[in-house]
Design a protein around this motif. Structure first.
Motif, short mmCIF file in Angstrom:
data_model
loop_
_atom_site.label_atom_id
_atom_site.label_comp_id
_atom_site.label_asym_id
_atom_site.label_seq_id
_atom_site.Cartn_x
_atom_site.Cartn_y
_atom_site.Cartn_z
N UNK A 1 -18.01 -0.97 -0.90
CA UNK A 1 -18.89 -0.62 0.04
C UNK A 1 -18.99 1.03 0.10
N UNK A 2 -17.88 1.25 0.21
CA UNK A 2 -17.75 3.07 0.49
C UNK A 2 -17.82 3.61 -0.90
N UNK A 3 -18.22 3.03 -2.00
CA UNK A 3 -18.38 3.73 -3.32
C UNK A 3 -17.02 4.09 -3.87
N UNK A 4 -15.89 3.30 -3.66
CA UNK A 4 -14.48 3.54 -4.38
C UNK A 4 -14.35 2.35 -5.32
N UNK A 5 -13.47 2.61 -6.23
CA UNK A 5 -13.21 1.77 -7.29
C UNK A 5 -11.97 1.46 -7.28
N UNK A 6 -11.30 0.40 -7.56
CA UNK A 6 -10.13 -0.02 -7.80
C UNK A 6 -9.58 0.34 -9.16
N UNK A 7 -8.31 1.16 -9.23
CA UNK A 7 -8.08 1.52 -10.59
C UNK A 7 -6.56 1.12 -10.79
N UNK A 8 -5.90 0.19 -9.94
CA UNK A 8 -4.65 -0.44 -10.42
C UNK A 8 -3.53 0.22 -9.44
N UNK A 9 -2.24 -0.46 -9.57
CA UNK A 9 -1.22 -0.12 -8.70
C UNK A 9 -0.62 1.16 -8.94
N UNK A 10 -0.14 1.87 -7.79
CA UNK A 10 0.66 3.02 -7.83
C UNK A 10 2.18 2.72 -8.74
N UNK A 11 2.41 1.70 -8.68
CA UNK A 11 3.73 1.14 -9.47
C UNK A 11 3.43 1.37 -11.00
#
Ligand code: HEM
Ligand code: HEM
Ligand code: FES
Lengths: 353, 254
Positions: free
Chosen positions: A236-246
């Motif tokens: 909703x905020x216009x963000x995309x999940x690109x995976x884990x910091x690990x």
């Protein structure tokens, strides 16, 4: 970098590179001549040099065309890419010498100007086997000339990267024309199967290497080579999940594709920053670079950018787009819309607990 | 402070090459260089017709009868016992470029001349790149004219039209596709065309080309050089050479 354009910025690496390149070329030419003269002392020397220059240029072109994809496949080859432009210019000079001698030897001393003779002697432009192969070489030479003439970073900046890049993709057209030049010229006269085999293997190598690299890149981007890529989930905020910091090693990055553009997501000093993957210098892949002395350092020629603003450290002035980032647990969220080049963005701090 | 991790090597051109990368390059670059250099040794012997016997000869002048048709040539009397062979050797004449001999030379056609130039020969085909010709007295003894050519009959021959200057040794190879444009330049400049035929025994036979009126065919065969061609016509033995007489319009591209 952006401060002033010098003719060439020298350093030890470039020096060693050029010494190896030029010694190899000179050695090649004299070996070619020497071996030819071993077989008969009463040979047409001009003809030998035409062939020596032509074959040297053609072999070097294969090396030049291999460096790009090889260094995409493994960073071990990056030192070869570092000064590739000098290989390009060397190749152009060899081609020019080949053409100068071919024009003088086969077209001068007659009843027409050599340049006129080149295009009107054989006019079977619609016949395959009898095609005037010289014309193919001529067009290729013009393309190589444009590339060599605009090779300096001055032109890269002033022509703008897309125009310059398009010009550089012309090298593939030039390569295709030169394969035609050799197949319809030298190979029709010199019918030894090894020569045909060598040109064929070279062609399959170049095409195959590029295909393999393209497939690998597409896989890494999570996009099919043809057709539409899967739409990423925008929240909703216009963000995309690109995976884990690990998934990201320290001081390195992972590359994600957002709205069709590659974004480099760096992890350093317990923080995450995201910036455009495209180096301002010659479009090098910043996401394959490393944080050195606190700066994102490009793997191609070492241009540097501050990870939290996309600006080159003073005195340099390059700026690239940045992306807002935030963390949800170990998951990285990157804004789907880039900020203007050089916009400062607070890094997302990784919760060590 | 540097954040360089020794296990995570990263090449930066202006800083030098890290050790593991250096080891890789010390192995790879010599292989690449030697691989490229190998071609300098492999390629030359694989090129077609470059080690043929065509040569320059070091005879600077000739005396003989200058003849203009079908193509300029010099008939030089043979010395010694010539047996059944003709009394004359035929040498083709070109200029010093991709040209026929100069007008100052050709104005002495049908005269005996002392001719200066550079001869090239391959097998029994000789061409002289003519620099000058001075008229001289015909020889006091011996024949001053070869016999009229004698017809050997009509033949259909397959071969290649070459220019009579490059083929005998000025260029190697002086025939086929790579040499095509040069041959076109030579023939349009007036260098005598020669028809090269390989017989079953693998010998080369050379024919001067003549149209039905005994004239040169140069400008009519420009489009047929360097390709396999079939010519059907009358073969005439003339001095120690052959002339193939046919209408160039009937030459057939194979
Ligand atoms: C003369 C000065 C030259 C410079 C400064 C130069 C530099 C570059 C750079 C930086 C790229 C990467 C562009 C991108 O992917 O956005 C590139 C692409 C390329 N250049 Fe050049 N080049 C020069 C001349 C040549 C010449 C003469 C040739 C070939 C004869 C050549 C072959 C290539 C090839 C094959 C690419 C394709 C892209 C790739 O493999 O990454 N270059 N050039
Ligand atoms: C107007 C432009 C050109 C002309 C008139 C020309 C002419 C020729 C000719 C006449 C040959 C045959 C040489 C022989 O076997 O004696 C040849 C071969 C060749 N040319 Fe070109 N060329 C041109 C451009 C180029 C360029 C730009 C390249 C760049 C790589 C090139 C590469 C070659 C190669 C590799 C061969 C084969 C050499 C061999 O037989 O070993 N040519 N060219
Ligand atoms: S492309 Fe040259 S430094 Fe990035």
């Amino acid at each position: 970098m952006g401060v002033a354009y010098k003719a060439v910025q020298w350093n030890r690496q470039k020096f060693v590179y050029d010494i190896i390149l030029l010694t190899t070329v000179v050695f090649y030419l004299f070996c070619f001549e020497g071996i030819s003269l071993q077989f008969s002392s009463d040979l047409d020397i001009k003809g030998i040099w035409i062939r020596a220059f032509g074959s040297a240029a053609f072999i070097l072109l294969h090396v030049i065309l291999s460096i790009g994809p090889l260094s995409r496949l493994s960073p071990k080859f990056l030192p070869l890419l570092y000064n590739r432009r000098h290989m390009g210019v060397t190749m152009f000079i060899l081609a020019l010498l080949h053409v100068r001698d071919a024009l003088a030897w086969y077209h001068d001393f007659g009843n027409l100007e050599p340049l006129v003779s080149l295009f009107v002697s054989n006019t079977h432009y619609t016949d395959f086997i009898r095609f005037p192969f010289e014309a193919l070489g001529g067009v290729a030479l013009v393309i190589l000339f444009l590339m060599a003439a605009t090779s300096h970073d001055f032109w890269l900046t002033n022509l703008t990267a897309p125009v310059w890049k398009a010009l550089h993709m012309g090298v593939y057209l030039a390569y295709g024309l030169l394969v035609g030049h050799v197949v319809l010229g030298a190979l029709e006269t010199n019918t030894h199967p090894f020569l045909t085999l060598a040109v064929g293997v070279g062609f399959v190598w170049i095409v195959g290497l590029h295909l393999i690299t393209a497939l690998r890149e597409a896989q890494k981007d999570g996009a099919p080579l043809f057709g539409q890529p899967a739409k990423p989930q925008v929240d909703a905020d216009g963000y995309i999940n690109v995976g884990s910091v690990n998934d990201i090693p320290d001081n390195r990055a992972k590359i994600a594709v957002i709205a069709g553009e590659r974004v480099a997501i760096f992890k350093y000093d317990g923080q995450i920053s995201a910036i455009s993957n495209v180096c301002q210098h010659q479009n090098g892949p910043l996401g394959e670079g490393k944080i050195v002395d606190g700066c994102i350092t490009c793997p191609w020629h070492g241009y540097q950018y501050l990870p939290d603003s996309g600006i080159s450290p003073p005195p340099f002035t390059e700026k690239i787009p940045t992306f807002n980032v935030k963390l949800q647990g170990d998951q990285i969220l990157v804004s789907a819309i880039p900020n203007l080049p050089g916009t400062p963005v607070a890094p997302a701090v990784i919760d060590q607990a | 402070m540097s954040s360089l991790d020794p296990q995570d090597e990263f090449f930066i051109g202006y800083l030098g090459v890290p050790p593991r990368l250096k080891r890789f390059l010390l192995g790879f670059i010599p292989i690449l260089v030697l691989g490229a250099l190998a071609f300098a040794f492999i390629l030359p012997p694989l090129h077609f017709d470059q080690f043929n016997l065509g040569k320059r000869t070091k005879v600077p002048e000739f005396e003989g009868l200058l003849v203009g048709q079908p193509s300029p040539h010099l008939l030089v009397p043979r010395t010694g016992d010539v047996g059944t062979v003709s009394d004359f050797s035929l040498y083709l004449l070109s200029g010093t470029g991709k040209t026929s001999p100069k007008p100052e030379v050709l104005e002495h056609v049908d005269q005996w001349v002392n001719l200066k130039g550079t001869p090239f020969h391959r097998n029994h085909l000789t061409v002289i790149a003519t620099k000058s010709a001075e008229p001289i007295e015909p020889p006091a003894s011996g024949p001053t004219q070869p016999d009229e050519g004698s017809s050997l009959g009509e033949f259909s021959l397959s071969g290649e039209i070459v220019d009579g200057k490059c083929y005998p040794g000025v260029m190697k190879p002086g025939r086929t596709k790579t040499h095509r444009t040069c041959a076109i330049r030579c023939l349009s400049g007036g260098v005598p065309p020669v028809f090269v035929v390989h017989n079953q025994a693998g010998d080369q036979l050379y024919f001067l080309l003549s149209d039905l009126d005994g004239k040169a065919v140069n400008d009519k065969v420009l489009d047929l050089v360097a390709d396999p061609v079939q010519i059907t016509g009358e073969v005439i033995q003339y001095a120690d050479a052959f002339v193939l007489k046919a209408d160039p319009a009937t030459y057939k591209l194979l």
